[in-house]
Design a protein around this motif. Structure first.
Motif, short mmCIF file in Angstrom:
data_model
loop_
_atom_site.label_atom_id
_atom_site.label_comp_id
_atom_site.label_asym_id
_atom_site.label_seq_id
_atom_site.Cartn_x
_atom_site.Cartn_y
_atom_site.Cartn_z
N THR A 168 -65.08 -67.26 35.71
CA THR A 168 -63.85 -66.62 36.17
C THR A 168 -63.82 -66.62 37.70
N ILE A 196 -55.83 -56.01 29.88
CA ILE A 196 -55.00 -57.19 30.08
C ILE A 196 -53.67 -56.76 30.69
N SER A 214 -59.29 -69.50 32.45
CA SER A 214 -58.78 -68.72 31.32
C SER A 214 -58.64 -67.25 31.70
N ILE A 215 -59.59 -66.75 32.51
CA ILE A 215 -59.59 -65.34 32.92
C ILE A 215 -59.50 -65.27 34.44
N ILE A 274 -55.02 -63.28 31.56
CA ILE A 274 -55.69 -64.29 30.72
C ILE A 274 -54.69 -65.38 30.35
#
Length: 847
Positions: free
Chosen positions: A583, A643, A659-660, A614
């Protein structure tokens, strides 16, 4: 009337003789008919033959591509449970591979390579080709390295020289020419180096944050791989380990070329449809000119059936001959595809001629010609003998029922063919329905334009303007026929062009000075300042400094990951339960990211609750949405997050995506390593920087994106060549169709032009009348066709290709004026015989 004279036993032979004689006398008029069949069939056969060859080669060579029957692989050292499963299957060979920089001490050359550290007798299928050949057998025993042959040529390296991989220097046993699992793309970007597995620890390259892959190869020719995948895949997936069989590999390879295949099938469908329109148009011209001859035959005693069969035999024969010629051309064309795409494919395609596409080509030629000729051909059945005596007499019977039956059969044929191409009845139905809707819209616009012109007719306009406008709605007008034909042809041609742009929209790969084209990976925190100084010493500007923090999921929505693993009813994808996520944190989004849910938080205070963003694919696999909590294990420290947003990420871009994503102010103190990017203007600057970095920091990986750009552009150029080539075929077919459709108007217009000359009209006036009429029809038909293609292509982009659609201006700037001028030119050529001959001569000839 006397007894029919054509009823002897030789009547069948007589029918064929009449068909042959008339065809010889009318060969010039049947040229467009033949051309439409040949081009349509050639496109279909070439595409189908290549698709069949590609499929057969993928299936036949899937073992050679993989080198084994199945592989178990992991991006990290397998845990105890995963290793137990791997060992129980008794692997025949194993490998750890990673990307790294290597150096040649002989000349201080450096290069980004993929190191494959092998143990065991791999490959089991296919060959590891080396020079000398004995190197493939002896490198394990001799403790040497096999180096990509092209790489050895580039750096003037020979067997016996040495290579430095991390902290290990090995002798080069030989040049590696081929090994299963490598493609022209991968070896061009990161050439393959094969070494014995026992030297991995000594290289000291597998450090914190290093990207590596562990693979275990199995030879099991008699094993049921489908059953094995069904039983083992869920178990291995739970341990973050993957199972790949050679059968699943062949399926994935086929999917890689899915969009190209869809486009080629679309090109084949459009070429065939244009060919069908050309057939109907050309036969319509031909039959109109033969109606008087048919009436004469009936006066002499020929029956309806006989007069109908003469032309049916003639058209069927032309269809079979056209199908044979088109099939032959298609078989030759498909020989070009493997040559053009050889670097795009991970194997050499062996071209073979299969019977199915060839037989299909000949049958299509026959059925296309007969089905689409039947609508105009049915008129011969209803021609009255009275027409030879009374000019302008109309058939006493209206073939409405026959036309309805023929039209239904044509629709079923189009649906069946599109279903055969697309293998999806919904798409096939949508294609046919879209064509019908387009046809109906064009017909409606044609009828509406006639009514508008008639209602607002400019009675005070000049003679030529009034005559040209009268031609649009007076009896025997060609407005409906020509607008539909021109519009439908333009619609199909423009749709093909727009969809070509959809596929090629991402082919422009640039490297402007403001964009990074060299990426330095795996930079440890204690190396950061020294590497930045190395950039400065080489007069290179640091563009991006991207920190990477590795972490794993500890709990999802309050449920521990360990508990989720044990829950057999959980719908959360198993891969993310053990996955080590890389990340980053920053203040803003980049071009490849778009918020689709929630809101992005640029900066956070350390004491505030941690908000993350995300990717949409991660949200789908983890079954989470905005507001759901996720706890991460960051190097032993648990971090509670919520999130805050979900992003759509374009993973196809040549840049780092995540992705994150964390906001700035959260992860600055976490253990991390960095990715640095810069712009290098030329090969010399790139080589100098790489030499400096590899000498000082052997663990650092350098990716020169200029090489990637070159490889990708080359591949896309080859794919684009095939796409444009097939598009050219369909567009050429469409132009021939348009020529035939406009020539159709000659039958009515030539007599009217002769009468105008007889009444004293000048050649310039006749030309102006024809020019205005055809220009109006050309502009209206092509404009509506392009607008409908714009809408159709948007639907194709969303529903079929699943790609963004940015329309090109070419159809408006080129097709619209080009087709309009083409229609104008053909229309004026229709009356050239009127202008060159006396009225009496033309009337005798035409009437």
């Amino acid at each position: 009337m006397s007894k029919p004279i054509f009823t002897s036993k030789g009547s069948t032979a007589w029918l064929f003789k009449m068909a042959w004689r008339d065809a010889k006398a009318s060969k010039g008029r049947l040229l467009l008919f033949m051309a439409s069949i040949i081009l349509g069939i050639a496109a279909v056969v070439s595409i189908q033959l290549f698709s069949q060859n590609l499929k057969d080669n993928i299936q036949g060579q899937s073992k050679q591509l993989m080198g084994a029957d199945f592989i178990i692989d992991s991006n990290q050292l397998p845990n105890e449970r995963a290793q137990a499963i791997i060992d129980s299957l008794k692997p025949d060979a194993s490998e750890v591979n990673f990307v790294s920089m290597i150096a040649f001490p002989k000349n201080e050359g450096t290069k980004l390579v993929r190191v494959r550290a092998l143990e065991g007798d791999f490959p089991f299928y296919g060959e590891m080709t080396t020079e000398p050949a004995s190197a493939a057998l002896n490198y394990q025993k001799d403790g040497g390295a096999l180096v990509d042959a092209t790489l050895m040529l580039q750096f003037d390296i020979n067997p016996g020289d040495s290579i430095k991989i991390g902290e290990v220097i090995l002798p080069i046993s030989g040049a590696l020419k081929a090994i299963p699992g490598s493609t022209a793309i991968s070896t061009s970007v990161a050439p393959t180096i094969v070494i014995p597995n026992r030297f991995i620890a000594e290289t000291e390259l597998l450090q914190f944050g290093s990207r590596k892959e562990y693979q275990f190869f199995y030879k099991a020719p008699n094993l049921d791989l489908v059953l094995l995948e069904k039983q083992l895949d869920p178990m291995l997936d739970a341990e973050n380990v993957d199972l790949d069989t050679h059968t699943s590999t062949s399926q994935r390879l086929g999917q890689r070329y899915d969009n190209v295949g869809k486009f080629l099938n679309l090109a084949a469908f459009i070429a065939l449809l244009l060919g069908c329109i050309g057939i109907a148009s050309s036969v319509n011209i031909y039959i109109k000119e033969k109606l008087t001859a048919v009436a004469v035959l009936k006066c002499m005693g020929a029956t309806r059936r006989q007069s109908f069969l003469i032309f049916l035999i003639q058209i069927s024969g032309i269809g079979i001959i056209g199908g044979l010629i088109g099939t032959g051309i298609g078989a030759v064309l498909q020989e070009l595809f493997p040559f053009i795409l050889k670097e795009f494919l991970p194997f050499d395609v062996e071209v073979s001629i299969s019977l199915q596409p060839l037989i299909m080509g000949v049958l299509l030629g026959f059925f296309m010609s007969v089905l689409f000729a039947l609508l105009p051909l049915i008129r011969t059945w209803y021609v009255s003998p009275l027409e030879v005596l009374r000019i302008g007499a109309t058939p006493s019977e209206k073939p409405k029922r026959a036309r309805l039956v023929i039209f239904t059969v044509i629709l079923l044929f189009l649906f069946g063919f599109s279903l055969w191409l697309l293998n999806d009845w919904k798409f096939a139905l949508a294609f046919v329905a879209g064509t019908l809707v387009t046809f109906a819209i064009l017909a409606g616009i044609a009828i509406l334009s006639m009514k508008v012109v008639k209602t607002y007719f400019p009675k005070r306009a000049g003679f030529t303007v009034r005559q040209s406008l009268l031609n649009l709605f007076r009896p025997n007008n060609q407005t409906l026929v020509l607008i539909v034909a021109i519009g439908l042809g333009t619609f199909l041609i423009s749709t093909l062009y727009f969809t070509k742009d959809i596929l090629l929209a991402k082919t422009e790969v640039g490297s402007a000075s403001e964009n990074a084209n060299l990426i330095t990976l795996d930079v440890q925190s204690d190396q950061l300042d020294a590497i930045v100084k190395t950039f400065d010493a080489n007069d290179l500007k640091l563009i991006d400094n991207i920190p990477l923090v590795t972490m794993r999921m500890h709990s999802i929505k309050g449920k521990l990951v360990n508990a989720i693993r044990q829950d057999s009813t959980s719908q959360i994808r198993g891969w993310l339960l053990n996955h080590e996520f890389r990340t980053t944190y920053r203040e803003s989004l980049i071009e490849s990211e778009e918020i689709i849910e929630g809101e992005w938080t640029p900066v956070q205070n350390p004491e505030d609750p941690i908000i993350i963003s995300i990717s949409d694919n991660l949200a789908a696999d983890a079954k989470v949405t905005v507001g759901d909590p996720i706890v991460f294990n960051v190097q032993g420290v648990l971090m509670e997050t919520t999130i805050g947003s979900i992003r759509k990420v374009d993973w196809g871009r040549l840049q780092l995506n995540f992705s994150i994503l964390f906001s700035k102010g959260v992860l600055e103190d976490a253990p991390q390593f960095n990715v640095l990017t810069t712009y290098v203007p030329d090969d010399e600057s790139s080589a100098a920087l790489q030499r400096d970095l590899v000498a000082k920091f052997p663990n650092v990986t350098i990716l020169d994106l200029r090489q990637v750009y070159t490889i990708v552009e080359d591949i896309l150029d080859k794919v684009s060549w095939i796409i444009n080539f097939m598009a050219f075929f369909s567009i050429l077919t469409g132009i021939i169709v348009l020529i035939g459709s406009v020539r159709n108007s000659k039958y009515q217009r030539i007599k009217e032009s002769v009468l105008l000359r007889t009444l004293g009209a000048k050649n310039s006036q006749i030309l102006n009348i024809a020019a205005l009429e055809y220009l109006f029809l050309g502009i209206l038909g092509s404009l509506v066709g392009i607008l409908l293609a714009l809408l159709g292509s948007l639907l194709l982009a969303i529903l079929v290709f699943k790609e963004p659609f940015i329309p090109s201006a070419i159809p408006f700037l080129v097709f619209l004026p080009g087709i309009s001028l083409l229609v104008l030119g053909i229309g004026l050529s229709n009356i050239r015989s009127v202008l060159r001959s006396s009225p009496l001569e033309v009337l005798r000839k035409e009437v």
